[in-house]
Structures are given as structure tokens and as C-alpha cells.
Design a protein around this motif. Structure first.
Motif, mmCIF file in Angstrom:
data_model
loop_
_atom_site.group_PDB
_atom_site.id
_atom_site.type_symbol
_atom_site.label_atom_id
_atom_site.label_comp_id
_atom_site.label_asym_id
_atom_site.label_seq_id
_atom_site.Cartn_x
_atom_site.Cartn_y
_atom_site.Cartn_z
ATOM 1 N N GLN A 297 -22.809 29.828 117.422
ATOM 2 C CA GLN A 297 -23.458 29.399 116.181
ATOM 3 C C GLN A 297 -22.968 30.293 115.044
ATOM 4 O OE1 GLN A 297 -27.702 29.425 116.714
ATOM 5 N NE2 GLN A 297 -27.571 28.344 118.680
ATOM 6 N N PRO A 298 -22.489 29.716 113.946
ATOM 7 C CA PRO A 298 -21.873 30.515 112.868
ATOM 8 C C PRO A 298 -22.713 31.703 112.415
ATOM 9 C CG PRO A 298 -21.546 28.186 112.459
ATOM 10 C CD PRO A 298 -22.439 28.271 113.654
ATOM 11 N N SER A 299 -24.014 31.492 112.219
ATOM 12 C CA SER A 299 -24.848 32.597 111.737
ATOM 13 C C SER A 299 -24.955 33.712 112.767
ATOM 14 C CB SER A 299 -26.245 32.084 111.378
ATOM 15 O OG SER A 299 -26.865 31.503 112.520
ATOM 16 N N ARG A 300 -25.030 33.344 114.037
ATOM 17 C CA ARG A 300 -25.169 34.354 115.096
ATOM 18 C C ARG A 300 -23.834 35.045 115.358
ATOM 19 N NH1 ARG A 300 -28.582 32.296 120.145
ATOM 20 N NH2 ARG A 300 -28.341 34.523 120.590
ATOM 21 N N VAL A 301 -22.746 34.315 115.205
ATOM 22 C CA VAL A 301 -21.434 34.955 115.355
ATOM 23 C C VAL A 301 -21.230 35.990 114.261
ATOM 24 C CG1 VAL A 301 -18.941 34.570 115.276
ATOM 25 C CG2 VAL A 301 -20.389 33.028 116.602
ATOM 26 N N GLU A 302 -21.724 35.712 113.055
ATOM 27 C CA GLU A 302 -21.647 36.707 111.974
ATOM 28 C C GLU A 302 -22.427 37.972 112.333
ATOM 29 O OE1 GLU A 302 -19.868 36.914 109.318
ATOM 30 O OE2 GLU A 302 -18.917 34.955 109.564
ATOM 31 N N VAL A 303 -23.549 37.794 113.018
ATOM 32 C CA VAL A 303 -24.313 38.958 113.499
ATOM 33 C C VAL A 303 -23.472 39.745 114.500
ATOM 34 C CG1 VAL A 303 -26.353 39.700 114.808
ATOM 35 C CG2 VAL A 303 -26.561 37.869 113.104
ATOM 36 N N ALA A 304 -22.782 39.013 115.404
ATOM 37 C CA ALA A 304 -21.925 39.669 116.402
ATOM 38 C C ALA A 304 -20.815 40.466 115.722
ATOM 39 C CB ALA A 304 -21.328 38.632 117.357
ATOM 40 N N VAL A 305 -20.250 39.904 114.648
ATOM 41 C CA VAL A 305 -19.194 40.605 113.903
ATOM 42 C C VAL A 305 -19.726 41.930 113.374
ATOM 43 C CG1 VAL A 305 -17.778 40.539 111.808
ATOM 44 C CG2 VAL A 305 -17.927 38.514 113.278
ATOM 45 N N HIS A 306 -20.889 41.889 112.794
ATOM 46 C CA HIS A 306 -21.502 43.112 112.248
ATOM 47 C C HIS A 306 -21.750 44.136 113.363
ATOM 48 C CE1 HIS A 306 -23.948 45.678 109.700
ATOM 49 N NE2 HIS A 306 -24.948 45.590 110.570
ATOM 50 N N LEU A 307 -22.301 43.679 114.496
ATOM 51 C CA LEU A 307 -22.588 44.594 115.615
ATOM 52 C C LEU A 307 -21.304 45.177 116.195
ATOM 53 C CD1 LEU A 307 -25.341 42.520 117.486
ATOM 54 C CD2 LEU A 307 -25.676 44.584 116.108
ATOM 55 N N LEU A 308 -20.269 44.348 116.262
ATOM 56 C CA LEU A 308 -18.998 44.814 116.820
ATOM 57 C C LEU A 308 -18.353 45.849 115.900
ATOM 58 C CD1 LEU A 308 -17.108 44.322 119.266
ATOM 59 C CD2 LEU A 308 -15.925 42.605 117.893
ATOM 60 N N GLU A 309 -18.426 45.612 114.603
ATOM 61 C CA GLU A 309 -17.882 46.599 113.653
ATOM 62 C C GLU A 309 -18.629 47.925 113.760
ATOM 63 O OE1 GLU A 309 -18.140 44.717 109.866
ATOM 64 O OE2 GLU A 309 -16.327 43.516 110.148
ATOM 65 N N GLU A 310 -19.940 47.867 113.877
ATOM 66 C CA GLU A 310 -20.735 49.089 114.043
ATOM 67 C C GLU A 310 -20.344 49.815 115.329
ATOM 68 O OE1 GLU A 310 -24.861 48.130 113.975
ATOM 69 O OE2 GLU A 310 -25.031 48.309 111.796
ATOM 70 N N PHE A 311 -20.147 49.038 116.388
ATOM 71 C CA PHE A 311 -19.846 49.614 117.697
ATOM 72 C C PHE A 311 -18.501 50.348 117.677
ATOM 73 C CE2 PHE A 311 -19.091 48.597 122.439
ATOM 74 C CZ PHE A 311 -19.615 49.826 122.806
ATOM 75 N N ILE A 312 -17.469 49.687 117.151
ATOM 76 C CA ILE A 312 -16.150 50.330 117.170
ATOM 77 C C ILE A 312 -16.124 51.522 116.210
ATOM 78 C CG2 ILE A 312 -15.015 48.900 115.397
ATOM 79 C CD1 ILE A 312 -12.510 48.953 117.267
ATOM 80 N N ASN A 313 -16.836 51.437 115.090
ATOM 81 C CA ASN A 313 -16.884 52.571 114.166
ATOM 82 C C ASN A 313 -17.584 53.769 114.799
ATOM 83 O OD1 ASN A 313 -15.519 51.293 112.069
ATOM 84 N ND2 ASN A 313 -17.394 50.427 111.181
ATOM 85 N N GLU A 314 -18.607 53.500 115.583
ATOM 86 C CA GLU A 314 -19.303 54.585 116.294
ATOM 87 C C GLU A 314 -18.387 55.234 117.321
ATOM 88 O OE1 GLU A 314 -23.034 55.072 119.397
ATOM 89 O OE2 GLU A 314 -23.077 53.422 117.952
ATOM 90 N N LEU A 315 -17.629 54.416 118.037
ATOM 91 C CA LEU A 315 -16.682 54.950 119.025
ATOM 92 C C LEU A 315 -15.649 55.857 118.353
ATOM 93 C CD1 LEU A 315 -15.853 51.838 121.258
ATOM 94 C CD2 LEU A 315 -17.009 53.919 122.010
ATOM 95 N N ILE A 316 -15.116 55.383 117.245
ATOM 96 C CA ILE A 316 -14.041 56.104 116.559
ATOM 97 C C ILE A 316 -14.550 57.395 115.917
ATOM 98 C CG2 ILE A 316 -12.429 55.962 114.618
ATOM 99 C CD1 ILE A 316 -12.381 52.866 115.209
#
Length: 542
Positions: A297-316
């Protein structure tokens, strides 16, 4: 009946075709030339299999693949005819072998006509993880360990004994005797030690590896242990620490009798409460991302994008907590988003992080190039890859080959062409470079060079001792003037049967093709079928 009557070479070829996407040493034509005379090839193969005592396996292609910690893993890649026979033997035995319930890896597909011998590996890994997590709630301690250099230490003699024990009541004696003659002729040709080791990164070896460890599985279950295994990854659950130590001792003794050993650096005995805390902490963010992505679902995929960006930034941003498997997970998910045109603001940063880790994570280069291939005209990607190939960190032939394959896939910009061609020419002309690197270098040189370059490449054909490199030269001159190219290919068709088949394939092509990369299709990406590759699932192993 003879073994030849039982082996389905057509099905084996179909399965090798599916399995080849994991190849450590990919064929220059992706076996497309082999397929144009498939029936003839398989008929020749049948005549050779009919005389198992005289079957002559070919020398495999070999390369060292970097591992985590900069160790090396030797890999032997069987040539196509031998690989088909090897797969056919596994296909023949597979329906008559049922692993113990404690085994989660490399389980045989119920569809005998499936293009893969196994059920999807991702689903099996998830079941292994989930069942282990459930057991953490029922037991106080867990033993976690790994069998070291597992495929390299499998004894051929013990494997043949296991086949005799498991199949003597299911396969007629004549067929079994022929199989026990043919299989060692393959294995001993592929291994320098002659008596130990299976070629890695192919489904047939995964089947025989599971079969070899069947004795371990039965032994641990007979002793009453709550024992789980996924490939060489082992978990044992007990009610107290002394029982956990005893279980580990019994495991070590049983493995020693089989010529195998645990990896002490990957071995631990922990309270299950501690393990559960690690699992829940590592899985929470991943599960949230997956739930949103899978909704489509477009709105939920946008949420996933935000969570994924947070996740990789935390790793880095927290190097002391950096987890390479979680990083690869992020790269795979950003690849999925990239082909859908999503997370556009994030990709340049992700690509930079990937490029920066070519030096520190060489073992992940195959994951990295699949993502970087989605930046065909990126000046940054092209420049950084060329710089790496020129640098002293260009140490591993496998990584060099992968990066040359990436450059072949990209649309090289004019400002990068001369420098990239200089790198490729140097590699192609250096005799002591690994042959697969020289093959890729010739193809890149021919694709991106001019008519003078292609004539120079053609001029190197007759002085090149390796047939596989000569085949790459044939692919490199696809855009030579039609008459010149046709005359050359026709003139070499009798050099060998393989050269003739490759020439026939190239002469029939309507347009040049230098690589066989098939970009993923957005959210229709299939889950990874590789039975041994769980890089896409970064959750902490319970």
C-alpha cells in the motif's frame, strides 16, 4: 537397470540453469551457446555416463572468495557437463532421502518437476529461527555453534558409505554400484586433496552435505538432545548449564568421528533469556519494515522507507554496533525500492556507503554490485569503482571479477571511458591475472573500445592458451564490422567443439549482448531461493 537409465539429464540441466545465478565463476555466455545444441550435448554425456569406470571429469574452475575477517574460502566450480551429471545424481537420490525433523535446510521440493531441487531457503530459515525462538521460552540454556569449513572437510569415503547405508534398500545393486563408481570420479577430480571436499555454492553439493550430516542428526536425537540444524548452523537447548556443556562435548566428539570440527569463535553457551533479548532487539525494526513493505500500500510503503532510512543511518552512525548482515539487508531492500522509483533522496547516500565498504566488506561484493547496477549512468559509481580497481585494495580476484562485471553492465560516461579502458586492457593483457578477470576485462574492452581495440583483441585470440578466455575474446568483438567478424568466427569454428558452438551462437545473434543481468522488477521481486544464502534475513540467529 543401469544408472544411465535413471538419470534425467534434461531435468538436471534445467536445475543447473536455475542454480547458475549463484555461480562464483559465471560463464561468458550464461550457457546460452551450450543450449543451442543441447540434445547433442546431452546425448554425448549419456554415452560417457554409460561407462562410469571410464568417465573423465574435467578440471574445475577455481577461485578464492574472501570471507568475513579477510580469510579466504576456496571454491571449485565444475564445468557444465560434469555439473549436469552431479545434479542428475542428486536428483535421482533425493526422493529416497528424508532428513530428520531437526533439519531445516535444503529440504527437497515436493514437486519432482520443479526447476529447483529444494524448497525456498528463506522460508526454511524463517522456520528455523521461529522454532528456535519458541524453544528459548521452554529451556534455560542454548548452545550455539557452527561447523567450520564444512564443505571442505567432507570425506568422500564416508559420504559413499552413507549413500550405501541410506539407499541400499531403495536402489537396485547394479545402479548403486555404478553410482558409487561415478560420484567419486567427479569429486576426486574437483578436489586437490582427492579424498575430501565438495564444490561449494551449488544445489547438488548442498544435498550431499545434508546427506553427510544425517549421521550427526541421528546421533544427537538418539541421545535425547533438543537439536536444530540449518546447514552448518547448530542450536541445542537444555535445562541447565552442565547439560549444555555435555551436549556440546557430545557434538564435538561425534563431529570429530566424521572428520569435522566446530568453529570455536562462533560457539557459545548462553541463558535463553539473554538470547531472547538479543533476538527481540534485532528483529523488532526488521519486522516493522517488512510488514509495511509487504503491504504494497503506497502510504505504508512510505512508512517503510522512513523506517529503513532510520535503520541504515543508525547502523552507519554507530560503528561499534555495526552489523554486516543487517547492512546487507538494508542494501537489498533499497534495491527493491530503487526499481520502484521510491526513496529517491536516500539512494545517493546508500550508494556511497556501499562503495565505501568495498574495502572493508569484500565478501559482500556480489550483493553490492546488484544494487550499484541500478545506477547505469552514475559518474560517482563509475569513478569510485575504477579508483578501487586501480588501488592497492584490489586484492581478491573474485572481487575484481565482480567489479568488472558491474562496469560491463554500466553505461560508461565519456569522461570515464579512457581510464576504465586502461584498467581493462591492463588486466586482459596480464597473463598471471585470474582467467575469469581476464575474461571480464576482454568483454569490457570490446564493448567500450573502438574498431582498433576490437582488432587488437581479435589479434590476441591465437596466442591465448585458455579456451575460456578465447571464448570471451569472441564475445568482445561482437561489434566488429559484420564481414570481418563473420570471416573470423567462421575461420576458427574448427578450433574445438566448444569454440565452434560459441561461434555458431554468436553468428546467429541479431544484436550484441555483453551481460545477462536481469534487473529486479520492483515489488514483484521473488524471495531468494538460494538454500545457503540468507543475507537477506539479518535477524540474529537464535
Amino acid at each position: 537397470m543401469s544408472l544411465n537409465d535413471h538419470l534425467d539429464l534434461h531435468k538436471a540441466y534445467k536445475r543447473v540453469q536455475q542454480d547458475k545465478r549463484d555461480d562464483t565463476l559465471p560463464d561468458v555466455s550464461n550457457y546460452r551457446d551450450y543450449e543451442i545444441v543441447l540434445e547433442e550435448n546431452l546425448e554425448i554425456l549419456r554415452s560417457q555416463v554409460a561407462k562410469p569406470k571410464k568417465y573423465e571429469a574435467k578440471m574445475p574452475f577455481t577461485i578464492d572468495i574472501p570471507k568475513k575477517g579477510f580469510a579466504l574460502r576456496p571454491v571449485a566450480s565444475p564445468q557444465i557437463d560434469d555439473r549436469i551429471v552431479y545434479q542428475a545424481i542428486a536428483d535421482f537420490l533425493a526422493p529416497n532421502f528424508t532428513p530428520e525433523p531437526c533439519v531445516y535446510s535444503n529440504l527437497i521440493s515436493s514437486d519432482v518437476n520443479s526447476s529447483r531441487i529444494f524448497k525456498p531457503g528463506v522460508q526454511l530459515w524463517l522456520k528455523f529461527k521461529d522454532d528456535a525462538e519458541k524453544l528459548c521460552h521452554s529451556f534455560a540454556y542454548v548452545v550455539t555453534t557452527d561447523i567450520t569449513a564444512y564443505f571442505e572437510h567432507i570425506s568422500h569415503d564416508l559420504l559413499i558409505h552413507r549413500i550405501q547405508d541410506l539407499f541400499s534398500s531403495k536402489v537396485d545393486p547394479e545402479t548403486l554400484d555404478e553410482l558409487k563408481t561415478l560420484l567419486p570420479r567427479l569429486l576426486r577430480r574437483w578436489n586437490k586433496s582427492k579424498r575430501f571436499g565438495l564444490p561449494q555454492v551449488n544445489d547438488a553439493s548442498s544435498f550431499f552435505g545434508n546427506l553427510f550430516l544425517d549421521e550427526l542428526d541421528k546421533s544427537m536425537l538418539r541421545q535425547g538432545y533438543v537439536f536444530l540444524r540449518y546447514v552448518d548452523d547448530v542450536r541445542i537447548f537444555t535445562n541447565d548449564e552442565p547439560s549444555a556443556r555435555l551436549a556440546l562435548a557430545d557434538l564435538i566428539i561425534q563431529l570429530r568421528e566424521m572428520g569435522l570440527y566446530i568453529a570455536s569463535g562462533k560457539t557459545s553457551i548462553k541463558p535463553t533469556a539473554e538470547m531472547l533479548a538479543e533476538i527481540q532487539d534485532n528483529s523488532r525494526k526488521i519486522n516493522a519494515i517488512e510488514e509495511e513493505l509487504n503491504s504494497k500500500q503506497p502510504s505504508r510503503v512510505e512508512v517503510a522507507v522512513h523506517l529503513l532510512e532510520e535503520f541504515i543511518n543508525e547502523l552507519i552512525s554507530t560503528p561499534d554496533k555495526f552489523d554486516d548482515r543487517q547492512f546487507r539487508y538494508c542494501v537489498n531492500r533499497f534495491k527493491r525500492l530503487k526499481v520502484n522509483g521510491l526513496a529517491l533522496d536516500a539512494h545517493d547516500n546508500v550508494a556511497n556507503e556501499v562503495l565505501a565498504r568495498l574495502t572493508t566488506m569484500p565478501y559482500a561484493t556480489d550483493t553490492f554490485i546488484d544494487y550499484l547496477s541500478l545506477f547505469p549512468e552514475s559518474e560517482n559509481v563509475q569513478t569510485r569503482v575504477i579508483e578501487f580497481l586501480e588501488s592497492p585494495y584490489n586484492i581478491y580476484a573474485w572481487q575484481e571479477m565482480m567489479l568488472l562485471e558491474l562496469l560491463i553492465r554500466l553505461d560508461i560516461l565519456p569522461e570515464n571511458k579512457d581510464r576504465a579502458l586502461s584498467v581493462a586492457r591492463t588486466i586482459a593483457k596480464t597473463p598471471n591475472k585470474h582467467h575469469i578477470c581476464r575474461e571480464k576485462a576482454f568483454v569490457f574492452w570490446g564493448k567500450n573500445g573502438d574498431y582498433q581495440d576490437r582488432r587488437e583483441i581479435r589479434g590476441r585470440y591465437h596466442d591465448e592458451p585458455r579456451e575460456d578466455v578465447r571464448r570471451s575474446i569472441m564475445f568482445a568483438i561482437q561489434e566488429m564490422q559484420d564481414g570481418e567478424r563473420k570471416h573470423f568466427l567462421e575461420s576458427i569454428m574448427r578450433d574445438s567443439r566448444n569454440i565452434g558452438i560459441t561461434a555458431q551462437y554468436l553468428l546467429a545473434k541479431d544484436f550484441p549482448q555483453y551481460h545477462y543481468y536481469d534487473p529486479p522488477k520492483g515489488f514483484d521481486i521473488a524471495e531468494d531461493w538460494s538454500s545457503n544464502d540468507i543475507d537477506d534475513l539479518p535477524m540474529h540467529s537464535p
